[in-house]
Design a protein around this motif. Structure first.
Motif, PDB file in Angstrom:
ATOM      1  N   LEU A 180     123.726   9.253  27.898  1.00 27.83           N
ATOM      2  CA  LEU A 180     122.439   8.590  27.625  1.00 27.83           C
ATOM      3  C   LEU A 180     121.736   9.257  26.446  1.00 27.83           C
ATOM      4  CD1 LEU A 180     120.429   6.428  28.663  1.00 27.83           C
ATOM      5  CD2 LEU A 180     119.404   8.230  30.061  1.00 27.83           C
ATOM      6  N   LEU A 206     123.082  10.915  23.960  1.00 29.25           N
ATOM      7  CA  LEU A 206     123.755  10.573  22.699  1.00 29.25           C
ATOM      8  C   LEU A 206     123.473   9.126  22.302  1.00 29.25           C
ATOM      9  CD1 LEU A 206     127.176  12.421  23.162  1.00 29.25           C
ATOM     10  CD2 LEU A 206     125.303  13.038  21.628  1.00 29.25           C
ATOM     11  N   GLY A 207     123.405   8.244  23.295  1.00 33.35           N
ATOM     12  CA  GLY A 207     123.081   6.841  23.006  1.00 33.35           C
ATOM     13  C   GLY A 207     121.703   6.718  22.389  1.00 33.35           C
ATOM     14  N   MET A 208     120.733   7.436  22.960  1.00 34.02           N
ATOM     15  CA  MET A 208     119.366   7.370  22.423  1.00 34.02           C
ATOM     16  C   MET A 208     119.303   7.997  21.026  1.00 34.02           C
ATOM     17  SD  MET A 208     117.706   5.628  24.631  1.00 34.02           S
ATOM     18  CE  MET A 208     119.170   4.781  25.227  1.00 34.02           C
ATOM     19  N   MET A 245     121.761   7.967  18.940  1.00 32.05           N
ATOM     20  CA  MET A 245     122.423   7.009  18.054  1.00 32.05           C
ATOM     21  C   MET A 245     121.428   5.933  17.601  1.00 32.05           C
ATOM     22  SD  MET A 245     125.731   4.612  18.800  1.00 32.05           S
ATOM     23  CE  MET A 245     127.022   5.836  18.729  1.00 32.05           C
ATOM     24  N   SER A 299     112.267   7.344  22.369  1.00 33.05           N
ATOM     25  CA  SER A 299     113.433   6.763  23.011  1.00 33.05           C
ATOM     26  C   SER A 299     113.013   5.485  23.748  1.00 33.05           C
ATOM     27  CB  SER A 299     113.987   7.784  24.001  1.00 33.05           C
ATOM     28  OG  SER A 299     114.702   7.117  24.986  1.00 33.05           O
ATOM     29  N   PRO A 300     113.723   4.380  23.516  1.00 32.12           N
ATOM     30  CA  PRO A 300     113.308   3.125  24.157  1.00 32.12           C
ATOM     31  C   PRO A 300     113.311   3.211  25.682  1.00 32.12           C
ATOM     32  CG  PRO A 300     115.444   2.889  23.067  1.00 32.12           C
ATOM     33  CD  PRO A 300     114.877   4.193  22.636  1.00 32.12           C
ATOM     34  N   ILE A 355     125.589   2.464  28.669  1.00 32.00           N
ATOM     35  CA  ILE A 355     125.713   3.688  27.860  1.00 32.00           C
ATOM     36  C   ILE A 355     125.869   4.894  28.790  1.00 32.00           C
ATOM     37  CG2 ILE A 355     124.435   5.274  26.340  1.00 32.00           C
ATOM     38  CD1 ILE A 355     123.171   2.733  25.034  1.00 32.00           C
ATOM     39  N   ALA A 356     125.065   4.933  29.854  1.00 36.20           N
ATOM     40  CA  ALA A 356     125.132   6.071  30.781  1.00 36.20           C
ATOM     41  C   ALA A 356     126.475   6.117  31.516  1.00 36.20           C
ATOM     42  CB  ALA A 356     123.994   5.995  31.784  1.00 36.20           C
ATOM     43  N   ILE A 401     129.157   4.950  24.325  1.00 32.09           N
ATOM     44  CA  ILE A 401     127.873   5.161  23.668  1.00 32.09           C
ATOM     45  C   ILE A 401     127.744   4.147  22.536  1.00 32.09           C
ATOM     46  CG2 ILE A 401     126.538   6.809  22.305  1.00 32.09           C
ATOM     47  CD1 ILE A 401     128.262   8.982  23.912  1.00 32.09           C
ATOM     48  N   ARG A 402     126.652   3.419  22.529  1.00 35.13           N
ATOM     49  CA  ARG A 402     126.414   2.430  21.469  1.00 35.13           C
ATOM     50  C   ARG A 402     124.910   2.250  21.295  1.00 35.13           C
ATOM     51  NH1 ARG A 402     124.853  -2.750  23.044  1.00 35.13           N
ATOM     52  NH2 ARG A 402     125.422  -3.558  25.106  1.00 35.13           N
ATOM     53  N   THR A 403     124.532   1.506  20.276  1.00 35.33           N
ATOM     54  CA  THR A 403     123.102   1.242  20.105  1.00 35.33           C
ATOM     55  C   THR A 403     122.727  -0.028  20.866  1.00 35.33           C
ATOM     56  OG1 THR A 403     123.363  -0.104  18.144  1.00 35.33           O
ATOM     57  CG2 THR A 403     123.083   2.245  17.792  1.00 35.33           C
ATOM     58  N   PHE A 458     116.453  12.623  32.063  1.00 36.12           N
ATOM     59  CA  PHE A 458     116.569  12.503  30.611  1.00 36.12           C
ATOM     60  C   PHE A 458     115.256  12.975  29.983  1.00 36.12           C
ATOM     61  CE2 PHE A 458     115.925   9.751  26.790  1.00 36.12           C
ATOM     62  CZ  PHE A 458     116.892  10.348  26.012  1.00 36.12           C
TER      63      PHE A 458
END
Lengths: 64, 182
Positions: free
Chosen positions: A21, A23-25, A27, B5-6, B30-31, B35-37, B118
């Motif tokens: 999570l 790393l995704g954020m 990114m 962070s969204p 993603i979790a 991993i992607r946007t 997080f």
């Protein structure tokens, strides 16, 4: 229908969900910073506010 | 440029409210997977008409677009598929709030939420099986291949009860879509 490289799969498996999570954020933040840089390069006369507004507009209407 | 962070932008207010919610969709994938946007955050929320005022207060108009309380009340009164959006003005990040359906699968997912800490905030995520079943339904409705890709990566990275998914896929009419995930 695997699309991950085996090494990539192993790296991702070794991470906790919290790390993925994170790393995704990161990114997403990097993508936005890169986009802002590209907009600045294309429109050198734009103010930081105009650049921010354009990034915001692109993300709001982007297809994810 | 504010680049929060969204996931925190939209989940932190729910934590402050003590709301029962679970993150689903691309952020959950993603979790659990690759991993992607993404530019939006999908959440399933337990929501009663009386919560409309509290939600509107937690997403103030100066910072967010949030539907009027009346719209929130109308959506919360729907027996199935109530939904509203919240948009953060400064970043353009969007949250899709899906109001929790009164069905056994959603009840199970809410009881079995996973907690992920997080940046110091404890976030609630739907179990991966529920995220996959949601993506199978979105794929059936919209045809976007990204859902299948997300599912494939979740299956590769995270332990998933495939039998559970198969059983519910049959009930939800997404068996063919599930077969495509191998």
């Amino acid at each position: 229908m695997s699309h991950l490289h085996p090494a990539q799969r192993e790296s991702l498996r070794a991470m906790t969900p919290a790390r993925r999570l994170e790393l995704g954020m990161q990114m997403i933040a990097s993508a936005r910073a890169l986009q802002a840089a590209a907009i600045r390069a294309q429109h050198s006369d734009w103010t930081p506010e105009q650049v921010s507004a354009e990034v915001r507009r692109r993300w709001l209407y982007a297809r994810s | 440029m504010p680049d929060l962070s969204p996931v925190l932008l939209f989940a932190r207010p729910l934590n402050r409210l003590g709301a029962a919610y679970m993150i689903v969709g691309s952020v959950a994938s993603i979790a659990y997977g690759e991993i992607r946007t993404t530019n939006d955050v999908d959440l399933v929320l337990e929501f009663q008409p009386r919560d409309a005022v509290r939600i509107a207060t937690e997403y103030p108009a100066a910072e967010f677009y949030c539907p009027p309380e009346e719209v929130l009340r109308i959506e919360s009164a729907r027996a199935h598929r109530g939904h509203f959006n919240v948009i953060h003005h400064a970043t353009g990040f969007k949250a899709d709030f899906y109001l929790k359906n009164a069905d056994a699968l959603s009840d199970w997912a809410m009881r079995n939420r996973r907690r992920i800490v997080f940046e110091g905030e404890e976030l609630s995520f739907a179990p991966p099986e529920y995220v996959i079943l949601g993506k199978l339904q979105f794929f059936r409705e919209g045809g976007s291949e990204k859902h299948l890709r997300d599912i494939a990566s979740m299956l590769e990275i995270t332990e998933v009860d495939r039998e559970f998914v198969s059983d519910h896929a049959a009930r939800l009419g997404v068996v063919e879509e599930w077969r495509r995930c191998g």
